[in-house]
Design an enzyme around this catalytic site. Structure first.
Site, PDB file in Angstrom:
ATOM      1  N   HIS A   2      18.973 -16.432 -24.980  1.00  0.00           N
ATOM      2  CA  HIS A   2      19.597 -16.548 -23.658  1.00  0.00           C
ATOM      3  C   HIS A   2      18.960 -15.555 -22.686  1.00  0.00           C
ATOM      4  CE1 HIS A   2      23.088 -17.239 -20.916  1.00  0.00           C
ATOM      5  NE2 HIS A   2      22.770 -16.001 -20.545  1.00  0.00           N
ATOM      6  N   GLU A   3      18.841 -14.304 -23.117  1.00  0.00           N
ATOM      7  CA  GLU A   3      18.277 -13.272 -22.235  1.00  0.00           C
ATOM      8  C   GLU A   3      16.797 -13.517 -21.976  1.00  0.00           C
ATOM      9  OE1 GLU A   3      20.328 -11.462 -20.610  1.00  0.00           O
ATOM     10  OE2 GLU A   3      21.993 -12.075 -21.876  1.00  0.00           O
ATOM     11  N   HIS A   7      16.360 -15.887 -19.087  1.00  0.00           N
ATOM     12  CA  HIS A   7      16.399 -15.163 -17.814  1.00  0.00           C
ATOM     13  C   HIS A   7      15.049 -14.495 -17.554  1.00  0.00           C
ATOM     14  CE1 HIS A   7      20.681 -15.532 -16.962  1.00  0.00           C
ATOM     15  NE2 HIS A   7      21.001 -15.029 -18.136  1.00  0.00           N
TER      16      HIS A   7
END
Length: 157
Positions: free
Chosen positions: A67-68, A71
């Site tokens: 998820h990170e 980003h």
């Protein structure tokens, strides 16, 4: 697991799922309370909440890292990297990253403590969380003096 192990894991996941290197710093942040991880746009570093690894294991940690990294890679490429952006949602599905991390409850909330004050003249009761300076403040009904009756612990929040 330590920061250097986390750094290596993130670099490996970045190459295997995104085919791009992770060139910045990854670390555990013990002060994170409600999130599994955080991508810092100012430094392009990633911080991970170690409590999630301790409580839910490696699978949850890998999901948070993916998820990170979504980003991270979108921000580096100049595309939409925020949760509401289409580019971000598409990339999440491509790599199989969760949109939200599994909530953990590390500790139960403490019961709330109240102080009960009474007006000496009219017997009106005041329930307050913070301590009241009884020499400075008076009753709002009759301007009489206040006195603290007791501390009361309220189980319900």
């Amino acid at each position: 697991m330590e920061d250097k192990d986390l750094q290596k894991l993130i670099e490996d996941i970045s190459i295997s799922y995104f085919n791009r290197p992770f060139l910045h710093t990854a670390s555990f942040n013990h002060r994170l309370k409600t999130t599994g991880g955080r991508y810092l746009t100012s430094t392009s570093n990633i911080q991970i909440n170690k409590k999630y690894y301790d409580a839910l294991g490696m699978d949850e940690l890998v999901g948070i890292i993916k998820h990170e990294l979504c980003h991270y890679h979108l921000h580096i490429q100049g595309k939409g990297y925020k949760h509401r952006d289409r580019d971000f949602r598409v990339l999440l599905k491509e790599v199989g990253a969760p949109r939200f991390c599994t909530p953990i409850h590390t500790e139960e909330p403490k019961p709330k403590t109240f102080r009960i004050y009474e007006c000496i003249d009219c017997r009106h009761l005041y329930k307050r969380v913070r301590r009241v300076n009884t020499t400075k403040y008076r009753c709002g009904k009759c301007r009489g003096k206040l006195r603290e009756i007791k501390k009361h612990v309220d189980i319900q929040r």
